[in-house]
Write a protein that holds these residues in place. Structure first.
Motif, PDB file in Angstrom:
ATOM      1  N   VAL A 153       0.434   3.354  -5.410  1.00 21.58           N
ATOM      2  CA  VAL A 153      -0.715   2.789  -6.124  1.00 21.58           C
ATOM      3  C   VAL A 153      -1.724   2.184  -5.149  1.00 21.58           C
ATOM      4  N   MET A 164       0.849  -1.188   0.000  1.00 28.31           N
ATOM      5  CA  MET A 164       0.000   0.000   0.000  1.00 28.31           C
ATOM      6  C   MET A 164       0.888   1.242   0.000  1.00 28.31           C
ATOM      7  N   ARG A 178      -0.671   5.715   7.966  1.00 25.21           N
ATOM      8  CA  ARG A 178      -1.217   5.647   6.595  1.00 25.21           C
ATOM      9  C   ARG A 178      -2.291   6.712   6.447  1.00 25.21           C
ATOM     10  N   GLU A 209       9.787   4.786 -10.717  1.00 26.74           N
ATOM     11  CA  GLU A 209       9.940   3.495 -10.039  1.00 26.74           C
ATOM     12  C   GLU A 209      10.864   3.670  -8.831  1.00 26.74           C
ATOM     13  N   GLY A 268       1.254   7.600 -11.713  1.00 25.98           N
ATOM     14  CA  GLY A 268       0.717   8.373 -10.596  1.00 25.98           C
ATOM     15  C   GLY A 268      -0.401   7.620  -9.895  1.00 25.98           C
TER      16      GLY A 268
HETATM   17  P1  NAP Z   1       5.610   1.967  -3.583  1.00 26.08           P
HETATM   18  O1  NAP Z   1       5.029   3.316  -3.412  1.00 26.08           O
HETATM   19  O2  NAP Z   1       7.073   1.778  -3.376  1.00 26.08           O
HETATM   20  O3  NAP Z   1       4.802   0.974  -2.619  1.00 26.08           O
HETATM   21  C1  NAP Z   1       5.200  -0.348  -2.398  1.00 26.08           C
HETATM   22  C2  NAP Z   1       4.343  -0.929  -1.283  1.00 26.08           C
HETATM   23  O4  NAP Z   1       4.638  -2.305  -1.146  1.00 26.08           O
HETATM   24  C3  NAP Z   1       4.563  -0.304   0.074  1.00 26.08           C
HETATM   25  O5  NAP Z   1       3.351  -0.263   0.793  1.00 26.08           O
HETATM   26  C4  NAP Z   1       5.546  -1.259   0.774  1.00 26.08           C
HETATM   27  O6  NAP Z   1       5.347  -1.317   2.183  1.00 26.08           O
HETATM   28  C5  NAP Z   1       5.109  -2.591   0.175  1.00 26.08           C
HETATM   29  N1  NAP Z   1       6.229  -3.525   0.017  1.00 26.08           N
HETATM   30  C6  NAP Z   1       7.226  -3.465  -0.892  1.00 26.08           C
HETATM   31  N2  NAP Z   1       8.064  -4.515  -0.742  1.00 26.08           N
HETATM   32  C7  NAP Z   1       7.577  -5.232   0.297  1.00 26.08           C
HETATM   33  C8  NAP Z   1       7.979  -6.429   0.940  1.00 26.08           C
HETATM   34  N3  NAP Z   1       9.082  -7.093   0.554  1.00 26.08           N
HETATM   35  N4  NAP Z   1       7.235  -6.906   1.952  1.00 26.08           N
HETATM   36  C9  NAP Z   1       6.126  -6.231   2.364  1.00 26.08           C
HETATM   37  N5  NAP Z   1       5.669  -5.094   1.773  1.00 26.08           N
HETATM   38  C10 NAP Z   1       6.400  -4.628   0.761  1.00 26.08           C
HETATM   39  O7  NAP Z   1       5.297   1.399  -5.048  1.00 26.08           O
HETATM   40  P2  NAP Z   1       4.198   1.929  -6.101  1.00 26.08           P
HETATM   41  O8  NAP Z   1       4.706   3.132  -6.806  1.00 26.08           O
HETATM   42  O9  NAP Z   1       2.879   1.957  -5.455  1.00 26.08           O
HETATM   43  O10 NAP Z   1       4.259   0.749  -7.190  1.00 26.08           O
HETATM   44  C11 NAP Z   1       3.677  -0.504  -6.936  1.00 26.08           C
HETATM   45  C12 NAP Z   1       3.631  -1.304  -8.233  1.00 26.08           C
HETATM   46  O11 NAP Z   1       2.862  -0.580  -9.195  1.00 26.08           O
HETATM   47  C13 NAP Z   1       4.989  -1.530  -8.894  1.00 26.08           C
HETATM   48  O12 NAP Z   1       4.985  -2.792  -9.513  1.00 26.08           O
HETATM   49  C14 NAP Z   1       5.058  -0.430  -9.957  1.00 26.08           C
HETATM   50  O13 NAP Z   1       5.887  -0.780 -11.033  1.00 26.08           O
HETATM   51  C15 NAP Z   1       3.609  -0.390 -10.386  1.00 26.08           C
HETATM   52  N6  NAP Z   1       3.174   0.857 -10.989  1.00 26.08           N
HETATM   53  C16 NAP Z   1       3.403   2.041 -10.353  1.00 26.08           C
HETATM   54  C17 NAP Z   1       2.941   3.205 -10.950  1.00 26.08           C
HETATM   55  C18 NAP Z   1       3.164   4.537 -10.295  1.00 26.08           C
HETATM   56  O14 NAP Z   1       2.799   5.546 -10.921  1.00 26.08           O
HETATM   57  N7  NAP Z   1       3.703   4.615  -9.106  1.00 26.08           N
HETATM   58  C19 NAP Z   1       2.255   3.159 -12.157  1.00 26.08           C
HETATM   59  C20 NAP Z   1       2.021   1.920 -12.768  1.00 26.08           C
HETATM   60  C21 NAP Z   1       2.482   0.783 -12.169  1.00 26.08           C
HETATM   61  P3  NAP Z   1       5.590  -0.015   3.140  1.00 26.08           P
HETATM   62  O15 NAP Z   1       4.432   0.913   2.829  1.00 26.08           O
HETATM   63  O16 NAP Z   1       5.522  -0.524   4.516  1.00 26.08           O
HETATM   64  O17 NAP Z   1       6.903   0.558   2.723  1.00 26.08           O
END
Ligand code: NAP
Ligand code: HSE
Length: 421
Positions: free
Chosen positions: A13, A10, A48, A187, A299
């Motif tokens: 995204v 969480m 959160r 990323e 985003g």
């Molecule tokens: P993010 O902000 O880094 O969030 C990752 C989340 O996953 C966090 O809640 C983190 O926990 C949790 N997490 C990560 N590794 C973990 C682990 N080993 N064990 C437990 N929890 C874990 O990432 P995001 O930007 O939302 O992206 C998520 C996915 O969506 C990725 O695959 C990305 O490529 C894809 N995506 C992102 C976007 C974008 O615009 N951001 C667009 C399209 C696709 P904590 O909160 O506790 O740190």
């Protein structure tokens, strides 16, 4: 019927997804059936922004994919491991998957989709390409009548944001990248964006769907934007081009040409106008010709929109009877209201004498109609055309001021009134 889901992650995204699911009013009615059971994160004590029971959060992600009450897993944690292992475990437990993880699918798609086939569950990936643009389902469902021949697009928001700002302000690369990270576009490791890996993952996914064959990621040509300097951008601009990171897959007689490169695009090409984090994808096929889709490519809200669209699709498939996305879900008529505000263009034919523009301005001002532009054109004899463009104003104020203007002895005619987008 309630459909129980678990989230893995969480962050940017995932938070967007939870915001939509916890505020379902005005969205598709099926969202009200979805119940978030558990959310797996790295740090369960982190504050959160969404008001969920703290008990919802856990660092034991395996407990989510093994929870027999959960029917759908939303994987928005990113990375290859443990995301891959958790998804395989969830599929093994007959759960459907909704994922935004293009890096994982582009590398381990075969293993994941083959297991899903055996367990007869869906792996939905709309959010993995194009952010909020519903391109995956377009390719999977709505262009099925066509023989698809080509994909050409801007499919990395971060690099498009950086290149657009470099074009506009000649700005500093690392400062602009830091802004993209702060805005949640980039990323976790921005190398994936800057060096073209993310766009390669996405074009491989799109091409595999469009051409119904798997694409080995190692065979996708890749060039990032690190070497695109402000000098190249300025020179291209002088020559009538903009530089964009372009992803391309083309069906040719020997196979598929596929790659990601920074390219000079003529300013008149539709992709040249795609700025900021916006993505645009042109699909060519027979008999349709070319269709172009554009929208926010990264985003929180945009990506969550795509994740939740997939969730709705799976919920529709799980609910019975019939298919709620294809049957009519309306129960009444909408309350239709007249537009309250608009921006206006008006052309007044007036006597060309001192004070006329002042009189128009005074009347508009009296009714709180703020003007963006006023100019006079096509003077002929003692008659002038006065053109006015307003800011966004209340319709009632605008029409009352026009009624007053019509009373002016210097006014010959209201030539035209149009609304401005
Ligand atoms: P993010 O902000 O880094 O969030 C990752 C989340 O996953 C966090 O809640 C983190 O926990 C949790 N997490 C990560 N590794 C973990 C682990 N080993 N064990 C437990 N929890 C874990 O990432 P995001 O930007 O939302 O992206 C998520 C996915 O969506 C990725 O695959 C990305 O490529 C894809 N995506 C992102 C976007 C974008 O615009 N951001 C667009 C399209 C696709 P904590 O909160 O506790 O740190
Ligand atoms: N980092 C990606 C981008 C997120 O900038 O396009 C959306 O996939």
């Amino acid at each position: 019927m309630s459909i129980k889901i678990g989230l893995l992650g969480m962050g940017t995204v995932g938070t967007g997804v939870v915001q939509i699911l916890t505020d379902p009013s005005g969205r598709h009615p099926l969202l009200q059936e979805i119940e978030i059971v558990r959310i797996g994160v790295r740090d369960a004590t982190k504050p959160r922004s969404v008001g969920l029971d703290p008990q919802t959060f856990t660092t034991d992600l395996a407990s989510i994919v093994n929870d027999p009450s959960i029917q759908i897993i939303v994987e928005v944690m990113g990375g290859l491991e443990p995301a891959r292992e958790l998804i395989l475990q969830a599929i093994g437990n007959n759960k459907h998957i909704v994922t935004a993880n293009k890096a994982l699918l582009a590398r381990h798609g075969e293993e994941i989709f083959e297991l899903a086939k055996r367990h007869q569950v869906y792996v939905m990936l709309e959010a993995s390409v194009g952010g909020g643009i519903p391109i995956v389902n377009v390719l999977k469902q709505f262009l099925g009548a066509n023989r698809l021949t080509g994909i050409l697009g801007i499919i990395n928001g971060t690099t498009n944001y950086i290149l657009s700002r470099m074009h506009q302000e000649g700005g500093n690369f690392s400062e602009i990248l830091a802004d993209a990270q702060r805005l949640g576009y980039a990323e976790a490791d921005p190398t994936a964006d800057i060096d073209g890996f993310d766009a390669c993952d996405k074009i491989a996914i799109l091409a595999s769907i469009a051409f119904s064959e798997r694409i080995p990621l190692s065979e996708v040509s890749r060039e990032g934007i690190r070497h695109v300097s402000t000098t190249e951008i300025a020179t291209a601009s002088r020559l009538g081009y903009v530089i964009k990171l372009i992803a391309r897959a083309q069906l040719v007689s020997q196979g598929i040409e596929i790659g990601v490169y920074p390219m000079l695009i003529p300013v008149e090409h539709p992709l040249a106008a795609i700025g900021g984090v916006t993505n645009a994808i042109a699909i060519s096929g027979e008999p349709i010709g070319e269709v172009v889709f554009a929208g926010p490519g990264a985003g929180q809200g945009a990506t969550a929109s795509a994740v939740v669209a997939d969730l709705i699709n799976v919920c529709a498939l799980l609910s019975s009877p019939g298919h709620p996305l294809l049957t009519c879900s309306h129960s009444g008529y909408a309350q239709v209201v007249a537009p309250r505000e608009n921006k206006f263009y008006a052309r007044f034919t007036t006597l060309d004498q001192p004070g006329v523009i002042g009189e128009l301005g005074t009347i508009f001002g009296r009714y709180s109609v703020s003007l963006e532009t006023v100019f006079q054109q096509n003077r002929s004899g003692d008659i002038a055309q006065v053109i006015v463009i307003t800011h966004r104003v209340r319709e009632i104020d605008f029409w009352q001021s026009v009624a007053k203007i019509k009373e002016l002895p210097t006014l010959q005619e209201v030539g035209a009134i149009l609304r401005v987008l």
